[in-house]
Write an enzyme that holds these catalytic residues in place. Structure first.
Site, PDB file in Angstrom:
ATOM      1  N   SER A  54      52.155  37.378  60.480  1.00 37.31           N
ATOM      2  CA  SER A  54      50.894  37.337  59.741  1.00 37.31           C
ATOM      3  C   SER A  54      51.002  36.691  58.368  1.00 37.31           C
ATOM      4  O   SER A  54      49.967  36.330  57.786  1.00 37.31           O
ATOM      5  CB  SER A  54      50.327  38.750  59.612  1.00 37.31           C
ATOM      6  OG  SER A  54      49.913  39.223  60.881  1.00 37.31           O
ATOM      7  N   ASP A  78      34.528  40.447  65.010  1.00 38.39           N
ATOM      8  CA  ASP A  78      35.715  40.929  65.715  1.00 38.39           C
ATOM      9  C   ASP A  78      35.289  41.880  66.819  1.00 38.39           C
ATOM     10  O   ASP A  78      34.839  42.988  66.570  1.00 38.39           O
ATOM     11  CB  ASP A  78      36.670  41.647  64.747  1.00 38.39           C
ATOM     12  CG  ASP A  78      37.833  42.299  65.492  1.00 38.39           C
ATOM     13  OD1 ASP A  78      38.274  41.720  66.510  1.00 38.39           O
ATOM     14  OD2 ASP A  78      38.275  43.382  65.082  1.00 38.39           O
TER      15      ASP A  78
END
Length: 208
Positions: A54, A78
């Site tokens: 990430s 999302d």
């Protein structure tokens, strides 16, 4: 120090006693260290290469903003998963807890490390933008720290994949790269360079 490039601390584990190399009578112990499977001689801070995970989302964010295809206010929903044809790409939060984040902008995407957001960004900007910004931030090449053994890491592209695996670059490879997975490899020093670039408002100094 992002304002100068001066390295304040550098460590690697497992370690070894460097005094062994100054004593000729320690040949056996030296050979034992050199043959260890966990490679204590390898300076992982500058020579170890790993998928950045990430932390690479900083690169994807910069590439997205520079492309003009997103702004800091761009929102993606999302739903926990995204489909590319029949292939399913999921967010870690959905995998671990079965939950979704709802509407996500750039700040929230970074705060929550939201994979779904970066799948959308990667799909919008494509491989070329990710490669361009990776190379601007000295991924895939040395930062030229004044220590021996620095590794270049790897910024993959279609040509590299064809040469290495005999396969074309698939759109799904781009989505994996957008979240720092797949084929991309970086050193801890290179990740330090990425974060320093942001901390220094767009300046990347040679580490010393």
């Amino acid at each position: 120090d992002p304002q100068s490039g001066q390295v304040l601390a550098l460590t690697s584990y497992p370690s070894f006693d460097p005094n062994i190399f100054t004593n000729p009578s320690d040949d056996f112990e030296i050979s034992q260290i050199l043959s260890k499977a966990d490679s204590p001689i390898l300076n992982r801070a500058i020579s170890g290469t790993y998928p950045p995970g990430s932390t690479f989302k900083i690169v994807t964010s910069l590439a997205g903003l520079a492309s003009g295809k997103i702004t800091k206010n761009t929102i993606f929903q999302d739903t926990g998963e995204m489909y590319l044809g029949t292939f399913r790409f999921t967010n870690w939060y959905f995998n671990q807890y079965g939950k979704t984040e709802g509407p996500v902008d750039l700040i929230k995407a970074l705060q929550r490390s939201n994979d779904t957001y970066y799948y959308h960004v990667g799909s919008l900007i494509g491989l070329d933008s990710l490669v361009e910004w990776s190379r601007k931030l000295y991924l895939g090449r040395k930062l030229d720290i004044d220590l021996p053994g620095e590794d270049e890491g790897l910024v993959p592209d279609d040509q590299w994949k064809r040469k290495t695996f005999g396969q074309i670059w698939y759109p799904g490879d781009t989505l994996h790269m957008a979240i720092g997975q797949g084929f991309v490899l970086t050193t801890p020093l290179q990740i330090l360079g990425i974060t320093s670039f942001v901390a220094a408002d767009g300046q990347l100094y040679r580490p010393q």
